[in-house]
Design a protein around this motif. Structure first.
Motif, PDB file in Angstrom:
ATOM      1  N   GLY A  87       0.694  -1.215   0.070  1.00  0.00           N
ATOM      2  CA  GLY A  87       0.122  -0.075   0.068  1.00  0.00           C
ATOM      3  C   GLY A  87       0.895   1.112  -0.031  1.00  0.00           C
ATOM      4  O   GLY A  87       0.206   2.401  -0.060  1.00  0.00           O
ATOM      5  N   LEU A  88       2.284   1.237   0.066  1.00  0.00           N
ATOM      6  CA  LEU A  88       2.824   2.336   0.091  1.00  0.00           C
ATOM      7  C   LEU A  88       3.010   3.096  -1.309  1.00  0.00           C
ATOM      8  O   LEU A  88       3.056   2.244  -2.500  1.00  0.00           O
ATOM      9  CB  LEU A  88       4.174   2.035   0.586  1.00  0.00           C
ATOM     10  CG  LEU A  88       4.699   1.786   2.235  1.00  0.00           C
ATOM     11  CD1 LEU A  88       5.756   1.375   2.354  1.00  0.00           C
ATOM     12  CD2 LEU A  88       3.788   2.882   3.076  1.00  0.00           C
ATOM     13  N   PRO A  89       3.232   4.404  -1.406  1.00  0.00           N
ATOM     14  CA  PRO A  89       3.791   4.933  -2.807  1.00  0.00           C
ATOM     15  C   PRO A  89       4.888   4.333  -3.180  1.00  0.00           C
ATOM     16  O   PRO A  89       5.834   3.882  -2.472  1.00  0.00           O
ATOM     17  CB  PRO A  89       3.694   6.510  -2.576  1.00  0.00           C
ATOM     18  CG  PRO A  89       3.954   6.494  -1.071  1.00  0.00           C
ATOM     19  CD  PRO A  89       3.430   5.224  -0.329  1.00  0.00           C
ATOM     20  N   PRO A  90       5.121   4.666  -4.582  1.00  0.00           N
ATOM     21  CA  PRO A  90       6.586   4.091  -5.253  1.00  0.00           C
ATOM     22  C   PRO A  90       7.821   4.235  -4.421  1.00  0.00           C
ATOM     23  O   PRO A  90       8.652   3.463  -4.299  1.00  0.00           O
ATOM     24  CB  PRO A  90       6.217   4.312  -6.583  1.00  0.00           C
ATOM     25  CG  PRO A  90       4.795   4.574  -6.742  1.00  0.00           C
ATOM     26  CD  PRO A  90       4.327   5.179  -5.635  1.00  0.00           C
ATOM     27  N   GLU A  91       7.781   5.613  -4.278  1.00  0.00           N
ATOM     28  CA  GLU A  91       9.426   5.881  -3.754  1.00  0.00           C
ATOM     29  C   GLU A  91       9.579   5.335  -2.264  1.00  0.00           C
ATOM     30  O   GLU A  91      10.634   4.817  -2.238  1.00  0.00           O
ATOM     31  CB  GLU A  91       9.468   7.615  -3.596  1.00  0.00           C
ATOM     32  CG  GLU A  91       9.342   8.435  -4.920  1.00  0.00           C
ATOM     33  CD  GLU A  91       7.677   8.531  -5.281  1.00  0.00           C
ATOM     34  OE1 GLU A  91       6.882   8.065  -4.795  1.00  0.00           O
ATOM     35  OE2 GLU A  91       7.485   9.228  -6.480  1.00  0.00           O
ATOM     36  N   GLU A  92       8.451   5.505  -1.588  1.00  0.00           N
ATOM     37  CA  GLU A  92       8.713   4.668  -0.245  1.00  0.00           C
ATOM     38  C   GLU A  92       8.845   3.155  -0.151  1.00  0.00           C
ATOM     39  O   GLU A  92       9.551   2.523   0.519  1.00  0.00           O
ATOM     40  CB  GLU A  92       7.567   4.930   0.765  1.00  0.00           C
ATOM     41  CG  GLU A  92       7.714   6.815   0.869  1.00  0.00           C
ATOM     42  CD  GLU A  92       6.467   6.864   2.066  1.00  0.00           C
ATOM     43  OE1 GLU A  92       6.170   5.975   3.182  1.00  0.00           O
ATOM     44  OE2 GLU A  92       5.660   8.114   1.825  1.00  0.00           O
ATOM     45  N   ARG A  93       7.928   2.612  -1.151  1.00  0.00           N
ATOM     46  CA  ARG A  93       8.261   1.041  -1.316  1.00  0.00           C
ATOM     47  C   ARG A  93       9.494   0.837  -1.886  1.00  0.00           C
ATOM     48  O   ARG A  93      10.127  -0.132  -1.210  1.00  0.00           O
ATOM     49  CB  ARG A  93       7.236   0.811  -2.461  1.00  0.00           C
ATOM     50  CG  ARG A  93       6.998  -0.806  -2.553  1.00  0.00           C
ATOM     51  CD  ARG A  93       5.916  -1.144  -3.540  1.00  0.00           C
ATOM     52  NE  ARG A  93       5.922  -2.546  -3.924  1.00  0.00           N
ATOM     53  CZ  ARG A  93       5.155  -3.461  -3.232  1.00  0.00           C
ATOM     54  NH1 ARG A  93       4.341  -2.768  -2.483  1.00  0.00           N
ATOM     55  NH2 ARG A  93       5.057  -4.712  -3.830  1.00  0.00           N
TER      56      ARG A  93
END
Length: 368
Positions: free
Chosen positions: A205-211
């Protein structure tokens, strides 16, 4: 096959990756042979292992990593009697063309030990071979097209002995998708081992950058569980510059290797800010991004970091650099520059022999 298409042309990313490996092999081999000369009890041999070697040349005729490494060795007389090389590829056509390309190298017979060329599928069998043997100092390069065959066990098998370092291709795009696919769970567990489920839970569920930041942090932490390791990732973006395709990850047990590779990767970075190399071509989105955030810090943050991290302590410049530069983008020259500025601004006190050349290694820095 996708793996064949990879060798159709010398893409800019492939050239950068090959250049990093070639440059590090040259520097690493000089360091190791220098140590062997001083300590004769060590075996007077070094090794280079490439487990996904490919055909040796791209279809446009340019040479790939195996031939670049061999050319570097042929130019160094100290390596002629010392170097042992193993090149592996499961594709029989690649093995054949690589053998021919190596045979065609001028002066290849200067090497006392002819390159060994294996035709095996990379997996636990190869990991087991290297686990069982006490190896000479080896630089290992693991460059699979996807992730099959890559495992923490394999990386650790190469790193367990003295003087051994490893570079591996971390196919972020494929691994990111694989973490959400139960059908390839065993491949993910080969990479993240006991950390796999916790990582899946964190990135869901995280946005791409944080993932991405958490996944790279995850592989770095998994590697470090095997012992005190220095891990340095170098990020590659797609042609639009908007999406990460993969990382080249370097692992070593020794600070000197980490220092040398950081200098090399800094020079191969496409961008820098305030003279500090990017390493990853990506902005950090949040403080929680751990390793990737730390490797994107600007130089003007270094003064505040030093004042905070060494509050009340007294250390020499070289000790500050060796302790503080881990997992950060800053090089030796950055610490010398910033510490000198801090002295001139009265932020720290110093004692020790001064040099006109700059801020000497043995200058003692006293932090308030």
């Amino acid at each position: 096959m996708k793996g064949d298409k990879f060798f159709d042309e010398t893409r800019e990313q492939s050239l950068v990756k090959a250049t990093i490996v070639e440059k590090y092999f040259g520097a690493w081999s000089q360091i190791i042979t220098g140590a062997q000369k001083r300590y004769h009890q060590h075996a007077q041999k070094i090794g280079y292992v490439d487990l996904f070697a490919g055909p040796g040349r791209y279809k446009d005729g340019a040479i790939s990593t195996p031939l670049r490494v061999l050319n570097t060795a042929l130019q160094n007389e100290q390596l002629h009697d010392r170097l042992i090389t193993i090149f592996n590829d499961k594709d029989e056509n690649h093995v054949r063309t690589l053998s021919e390309a190596i045979s065609d190298l001028e002066q290849i017979k200067l090497l006392k030990h002819a390159p060994q060329i294996w035709n095996e599928e990379v997996g636990d069998n190869i990991a087991l071979q290297f686990e069982k043997m006490s190896v000479i100092p080896v630089l290992a390069f693991i460059d699979p097209w996807g992730y099959k065959g890559l495992s923490l066990r394999l990386v650790n098998a190469f790193l367990k002995d003295w003087g051994c370092d490893c570079l591996f291709f971390f196919n972020y795009a494929r691994i990111n998708a694989g973490l959400s696919n139960s059908k390839v769970r065993r491949h993910m567990e080969a990479l993240f081992e006991s950390h796999t489920q916790a990582l899946i839970d964190r990135v869901t569920g995280l946005p791409p950058e944080e993932r991405e930041a958490l996944i790279v942090e995850g592989i770095a932490n998994a590697l470090k569980t095997y012992g005190h390791r220095y891990v340095l990732p170098f990020c590659f973006k797609n042609e639009s510059g908007k999406r990460t395709t993969h990382h080249l990850i370097f692992v070593t047990k020794h600070f000197k290797g980490y220092e040398v590779m950081k200098e090399i990767m800094a020079k191969e970075s496409s961008t820098d800010h305030q003279g500090v190399a990017s390493f990853q071509y990506m902005p950090a989105a949040a403080l929680s991004q751990g390793l990737l955030f730390e490797l994107n810090r600007p130089l003007n943050s270094l003064k505040d970091l030093l004042l905070l991290d060494f509050s009340g302590q007294s250390l020499t410049m070289i000790d500050i650099y060796r302790q503080h530069s881990i997992d950060k983008p800053f090089l030796n020259k950055h610490y010398k520059t910033v510490l000198k500025e801090m002295e001139e601004e009265g932020l720290i006190k110093t004692s020790g022999r001064k040099s006109k050349r700059g801020f000497a290694d043995n200058i003692l820095c006293v932090f308030p």
